[in-house]
Design an enzyme around this catalytic site. Sequence first.
Site, short mmCIF file in Angstrom:
data_model
loop_
_atom_site.label_atom_id
_atom_site.label_comp_id
_atom_site.label_asym_id
_atom_site.label_seq_id
_atom_site.Cartn_x
_atom_site.Cartn_y
_atom_site.Cartn_z
N ARG A 185 52.34 32.66 64.53
CA ARG A 185 52.74 33.94 64.48
C ARG A 185 51.70 34.79 65.38
O ARG A 185 50.59 34.65 65.35
CB ARG A 185 52.60 34.54 63.08
CG ARG A 185 53.00 35.98 62.79
CD ARG A 185 53.00 36.37 61.24
NE ARG A 185 53.84 35.83 60.27
CZ ARG A 185 53.52 35.27 59.22
NH1 ARG A 185 52.30 35.54 58.74
NH2 ARG A 185 54.42 34.89 58.50
N ASP A 264 50.86 41.26 48.87
CA ASP A 264 50.22 40.20 49.72
C ASP A 264 50.96 40.29 50.98
O ASP A 264 50.65 39.28 52.07
CB ASP A 264 50.10 38.97 49.35
CG ASP A 264 51.42 38.32 48.70
OD1 ASP A 264 51.71 39.05 47.58
OD2 ASP A 264 51.74 37.26 49.01
P1 AMP Z 1 54.97 33.69 50.76
O1 AMP Z 1 56.04 33.66 49.90
O2 AMP Z 1 55.38 32.81 52.00
O3 AMP Z 1 54.61 34.99 51.24
O4 AMP Z 1 53.78 32.86 49.98
C1 AMP Z 1 53.22 33.04 48.88
C2 AMP Z 1 51.98 32.35 48.62
O5 AMP Z 1 52.40 30.87 48.37
C3 AMP Z 1 51.10 32.23 49.84
O6 AMP Z 1 49.86 32.28 49.15
C4 AMP Z 1 51.43 31.10 50.61
O7 AMP Z 1 50.21 30.41 51.19
C5 AMP Z 1 51.69 30.13 49.30
N1 AMP Z 1 52.70 29.16 49.88
C6 AMP Z 1 54.02 29.24 49.92
N2 AMP Z 1 54.66 28.03 50.43
C7 AMP Z 1 53.87 27.21 50.39
C8 AMP Z 1 53.84 25.79 50.59
N3 AMP Z 1 54.99 25.06 50.91
N4 AMP Z 1 52.70 25.00 50.37
C9 AMP Z 1 51.52 25.86 49.88
N5 AMP Z 1 51.45 26.98 49.55
C10 AMP Z 1 52.44 27.85 49.79
MG MG Z 2 53.50 35.89 52.35
#
Ligand code: AMP
Ligand code: MG
Length: 487
Positions: A185, A264
């Site tokens: 990104r 976040d």
């Molecule tokens: P997001 O929904 O993508 O904003 O992610 C929310 C949180 O979950 C963040 O801390 C991400 O780094 C973590 N996260 C999402 N998907 C994964 C994954 N497949 N493995 C590890 N961490 C994840």
């Molecule tokens: Mg996120």
Amino acid sequence: MTSSLAATTNPLLNLDYLPALEALGNEFYDVVEAASFPQHQLRFRNDAILAQLGLDPAQVSDEHFIQAFGQFLQRQPFLALRYHGYQFGEYNPYLGDGRGFLYGQVQGTDGTVYDFGTKGSGTTPYSRGGDGRLTLKGGVREVLAAEALHALGVTTSRTLSLIETGEGLWRGDEPSPTRSAVMVRFSRSHIRFGTFERLEFHQRPDLITKLLEHVIDLYYPAARLFTDPQDRFLQFYDELVDRVAALAAQWMTAGFCHGVLNTDNMSITGESFDYGPYAFIDQYDPRFTAAYFDYAGRYSYGNQPMICQLNLKALHKPLKLVMVEADLEATLGHYQERYLGHYRQRMLRKLGLENLAAELAIAIVNQTQNLLGSVNVGYHDFFLGLTQQFSPQWRDDSSQILSTTLEASDPAAAEALRLWRDLYHRCLQTLPAEAMETVRQCLSSTNPKTVLLRPEIEAIWEPITTDNHWQPFYDLLQRIQHPFEAN
Ligand code: AMP
Ligand code: MG
């Protein structure tokens, strides 16, 4: 040329990476390693961004992309950033970069420092049992969202590259095993509201001040001019409120529902980023939700401006450790009026009407919302119909205005249509006849011919999964990157 030899001359590896966030100290991140992947196939490279970095795309090969953003032959440490956040209203202290990291920071030709942030590059201390991976479909969807929004004038992160990595992933929301990818990104910052929230959680006003000064130094040049720290911080917050209000207005007028507006996922620069279960709306429905797990409709399309305001309010909790709360409250008090100002300005452009008297401007925007909610017409179809059918004669004869596309199916819709048509006619009449060409140009440079609706995405995903056929994806990209040109 062998791989290692190519690496020494790789323009992507030889960029001047700045230790900007790294210099803040290891309270803010963990140094991490990337995973190694069984395969690397470059599926997308963003040459427009190379130019912004002062690189000549002709000098950057696909192999260079793979070395830098697939094999991670690096020159600088990779930083998993620490943050917390309110997710669906609940505080979560177990967040942080769980499947990505800050790859590096580079000054663009415009003088701005940009982040390269990975997604899907492996596990980190914040993975919480997750695999640290990104699905190829998730990557394709984020590439498309960012390019579409950018072309529509939304302040957004972009994507530098997408590399398929040859693993099979298991996901509840995709037929599994599903293909893997790593994305890079390109954004103005990965510092989130939640980065500040974590510092409040640990009661570290010293680090809040440090981070705030850093954010102002890099991303808030106007605030930098204030020598008194309190004035500087308040100027920052005032500008953040305005940027977030503008962003919400950009999403709303683009017909975009982000889907997961947790704190976040809110950038401290006011930039839109992190595209998961987003959707562009088809019909104008404020209750539309993009994320299947958003049962209460918290992050619905219509709630976005209010949620952004709530997120700005949540930021008071950390900021008030170093600022006066009453000042924050007073500044946030202007949010709604700022949002409406930005929204109206953009909506008027969609209507082809830039220079209207304030009262008429407010009335036509309200009446347009009313119309879109009453008649059975797609949000984008309405504006495209207006664009394609516009005629200077509408100024003289209101009955011709959208006479062929808009039909009312019930009396309430008929009344909304009559009111809207009369008002649009009045708006045109306030302009001189010569201005009708300007109206036409405004319409056609604002309303997209191609919109990234979900069926469009599914249609390009189908040939990728069945035949590994990527051309429809590249064709769609081309259309959303130039949405005002003929298809
Ligand atoms: P997001 O929904 O993508 O904003 O992610 C929310 C949180 O979950 C963040 O801390 C991400 O780094 C973590 N996260 C999402 N998907 C994964 C994954 N497949 N493995 C590890 N961490 C994840
Ligand atoms: Mg996120």
